[in-house]
Design a protein around this motif. Structure first.
Motif, PDB file in Angstrom:
ATOM      1  N   THR A   1       0.831  -1.203   0.000  1.00 21.52           N
ATOM      2  CA  THR A   1       0.000   0.000   0.000  1.00 21.52           C
ATOM      3  C   THR A   1       0.866   1.255   0.000  1.00 21.52           C
ATOM      4  N   ALA A   2       1.938   1.253   0.773  1.00 23.89           N
ATOM      5  CA  ALA A   2       2.848   2.400   0.829  1.00 23.89           C
ATOM      6  C   ALA A   2       3.492   2.644  -0.536  1.00 23.89           C
ATOM      7  N   ILE A   3       3.900   1.583  -1.193  1.00 22.49           N
ATOM      8  CA  ILE A   3       4.528   1.718  -2.512  1.00 22.49           C
ATOM      9  C   ILE A   3       3.519   2.248  -3.531  1.00 22.49           C
ATOM     10  N   SER A   4       2.325   1.667  -3.558  1.00 27.90           N
ATOM     11  CA  SER A   4       1.340   2.126  -4.542  1.00 27.90           C
ATOM     12  C   SER A   4       0.898   3.561  -4.260  1.00 27.90           C
ATOM     13  N   ASN A   5       0.701   3.916  -3.003  1.00 24.99           N
ATOM     14  CA  ASN A   5       0.340   5.303  -2.673  1.00 24.99           C
ATOM     15  C   ASN A   5       1.469   6.267  -3.038  1.00 24.99           C
ATOM     16  N   GLY A   6       2.703   5.859  -2.823  1.00 29.36           N
ATOM     17  CA  GLY A   6       3.850   6.696  -3.193  1.00 29.36           C
ATOM     18  C   GLY A   6       3.892   6.950  -4.691  1.00 29.36           C
ATOM     19  N   LEU A   7       3.591   5.921  -5.482  1.00 33.37           N
ATOM     20  CA  LEU A   7       3.569   6.079  -6.939  1.00 33.37           C
ATOM     21  C   LEU A   7       2.429   7.005  -7.385  1.00 33.37           C
ATOM     22  N   VAL A   8       1.290   6.894  -6.729  1.00 28.63           N
ATOM     23  CA  VAL A   8       0.165   7.776  -7.065  1.00 28.63           C
ATOM     24  C   VAL A   8       0.500   9.225  -6.693  1.00 28.63           C
ATOM     25  N   ILE A   9       1.106   9.423  -5.539  1.00 31.21           N
ATOM     26  CA  ILE A   9       1.508  10.779  -5.130  1.00 31.21           C
ATOM     27  C   ILE A   9       2.491  11.351  -6.147  1.00 31.21           C
ATOM     28  N   ALA A  10       3.446  10.543  -6.577  1.00 37.39           N
ATOM     29  CA  ALA A  10       4.418  10.999  -7.583  1.00 37.39           C
ATOM     30  C   ALA A  10       3.702  11.382  -8.871  1.00 37.39           C
ATOM     31  N   ALA A  11       2.743  10.575  -9.297  1.00 40.66           N
ATOM     32  CA  ALA A  11       2.001  10.877 -10.530  1.00 40.66           C
ATOM     33  C   ALA A  11       1.235  12.188 -10.397  1.00 40.66           C
ATOM     34  N   ILE A  12       0.615  12.414  -9.258  1.00 40.61           N
ATOM     35  CA  ILE A  12      -0.117  13.668  -9.027  1.00 40.61           C
ATOM     36  C   ILE A  12       0.839  14.849  -9.049  1.00 40.61           C
ATOM     37  N   THR A  13       1.950  14.710  -8.364  1.00 39.44           N
ATOM     38  CA  THR A  13       2.961  15.774  -8.305  1.00 39.44           C
ATOM     39  C   THR A  13       3.496  16.095  -9.697  1.00 39.44           C
ATOM     40  N   ILE A  14       3.807  15.075 -10.449  1.00 34.43           N
ATOM     41  CA  ILE A  14       4.335  15.262 -11.802  1.00 34.43           C
ATOM     42  C   ILE A  14       3.288  15.931 -12.693  1.00 34.43           C
ATOM     43  N   ALA A  15       2.039  15.515 -12.564  1.00 31.89           N
ATOM     44  CA  ALA A  15       0.969  16.120 -13.369  1.00 31.89           C
ATOM     45  C   ALA A  15       0.819  17.608 -13.054  1.00 31.89           C
ATOM     46  N   ILE A  16       0.821  17.960 -11.782  1.00 32.75           N
ATOM     47  CA  ILE A  16       0.723  19.376 -11.391  1.00 32.75           C
ATOM     48  C   ILE A  16       1.900  20.156 -11.953  1.00 32.75           C
ATOM     49  N   GLN A  17       3.072  19.569 -11.845  1.00 31.88           N
ATOM     50  CA  GLN A  17       4.289  20.215 -12.336  1.00 31.88           C
ATOM     51  C   GLN A  17       4.236  20.445 -13.846  1.00 31.88           C
ATOM     52  N   LEU A  18       3.826  19.441 -14.594  1.00 32.06           N
ATOM     53  CA  LEU A  18       3.762  19.564 -16.051  1.00 32.06           C
ATOM     54  C   LEU A  18       2.698  20.570 -16.489  1.00 32.06           C
ATOM     55  N   ILE A  19       1.547  20.516 -15.849  1.00 38.47           N
ATOM     56  CA  ILE A  19       0.483  21.464 -16.186  1.00 38.47           C
ATOM     57  C   ILE A  19       0.964  22.888 -15.928  1.00 38.47           C
ATOM     58  N   THR A  20       1.592  23.111 -14.792  1.00 40.27           N
ATOM     59  CA  THR A  20       2.096  24.446 -14.469  1.00 40.27           C
ATOM     60  C   THR A  20       3.181  24.868 -15.452  1.00 40.27           C
ATOM     61  N   TYR A  21       4.118  23.981 -15.737  1.00 37.95           N
ATOM     62  CA  TYR A  21       5.240  24.315 -16.609  1.00 37.95           C
ATOM     63  C   TYR A  21       4.774  24.701 -18.009  1.00 37.95           C
ATOM     64  N   TYR A  22       3.808  23.952 -18.543  1.00 38.94           N
ATOM     65  CA  TYR A  22       3.364  24.224 -19.912  1.00 38.94           C
ATOM     66  C   TYR A  22       2.220  25.236 -20.002  1.00 38.94           C
ATOM     67  N   ALA A  23       1.316  25.242 -19.036  1.00 39.04           N
ATOM     68  CA  ALA A  23       0.138  26.109 -19.131  1.00 39.04           C
ATOM     69  C   ALA A  23       0.339  27.483 -18.501  1.00 39.04           C
ATOM     70  N   ALA A  24       1.082  27.543 -17.403  1.00 44.20           N
ATOM     71  CA  ALA A  24       1.245  28.820 -16.693  1.00 44.20           C
ATOM     72  C   ALA A  24       2.619  28.895 -16.027  1.00 44.20           C
ATOM     73  N   PRO A  25       3.698  28.915 -16.822  1.00 41.06           N
ATOM     74  CA  PRO A  25       5.038  28.901 -16.220  1.00 41.06           C
ATOM     75  C   PRO A  25       5.336  30.120 -15.358  1.00 41.06           C
ATOM     76  N   GLN A  26       4.622  31.223 -15.571  1.00 40.35           N
ATOM     77  CA  GLN A  26       4.852  32.416 -14.760  1.00 40.35           C
ATOM     78  C   GLN A  26       4.534  32.154 -13.277  1.00 40.35           C
ATOM     79  N   LEU A  27       3.686  31.161 -12.997  1.00 35.95           N
ATOM     80  CA  LEU A  27       3.369  30.817 -11.605  1.00 35.95           C
ATOM     81  C   LEU A  27       4.590  30.293 -10.858  1.00 35.95           C
TER      82      LEU A  27
END
Length: 186
Positions: free
Chosen positions: A8-34
């Motif tokens: 459970t810890a491993i799978s939750n860690g992977l999901v957290i990483a995916a969420i973090t990466i998604a937020i990062q990519l959306i910010t980088y490409y859609a609103a880098p000024q943020l």
């Protein structure tokens, strides 16, 4: 530590990483000024804490609703290490090979944001220049990482993750009841 807690810890860690990466990519490409806004950094930190709390509760629930401090610490720390390791590897590959010009793209936004923030704090002249220079060095380690930067950032992330794991384990531990309730007794 139980096998279910580890999985459970491993799978939750992977999901957290995916969420973090998604937020990062959306910010980088859609609103880098943020990326240069102090308030955005604070908001992302707050959102990250909420995500960790949600997944900590999820983990505790999946293993039966109870865990000792040791189990909580182990599970939360494994979740944190997996999330940090996955995110760090992604960041290194992404900024080093996929978007090698990211530092130049983000540098101006961060420089403007830092200048604005520090000027509001009353800083000027040499102090401001020194603060900007230090911030840009840190930024370069994130957006134009060397292998040394990768390992340094990873070690720092793991240490910070351990400290938060200790705090979360103390807050979210839940020992099973000492005595089982007797059926039919009210």
């Amino acid at each position: 530590m139980t096998e279910l807690l580890k999985k459970t810890a491993i799978s939750n860690g992977l999901v957290i990483a995916a969420i973090t990466i998604a937020i990062q990519l959306i910010t980088y490409y859609a609103a880098p000024q943020l990326l240069g806004a102090t308030w955005y950094g604070i908001l992302i930190t707050f959102i990250s804490l909420i995500i960790y709390v949600v997944f900590t509760f999820d983990m505790r629930k999946k293993i039966g609703g109870y865990w000792t401090f040791k189990e909580a610490l182990s599970g939360i720390f494994i979740m944190s290490v997996i999330a940090n390791l996955s995110s760090s590897v992604f960041n290194f590959v992404f900024y080093r090979f996929i978007e090698p010009g990211a530092y130049d793209k983000v540098k101006t936004y961060v420089e403007d944001g830092i200048t604005s923030t520090f000027e509001k704090m009353g800083m000027s002249g040499d102090q401001l220049d020194e603060a900007i220079e230090k911030s840009l060095e840190s930024l370069k380690a994130q957006y134009l990482p060397t292998f040394g930067d990768f390992f340094k950032n990873l070690v720092i992330a793991i240490l910070v993750g351990f400290v938060f794991s200790l705090i979360f384990a103390a807050i979210f531990k839940k020992n099973p009841p000492m005595f089982a309730p007797v059926e039919g007794e009210e």
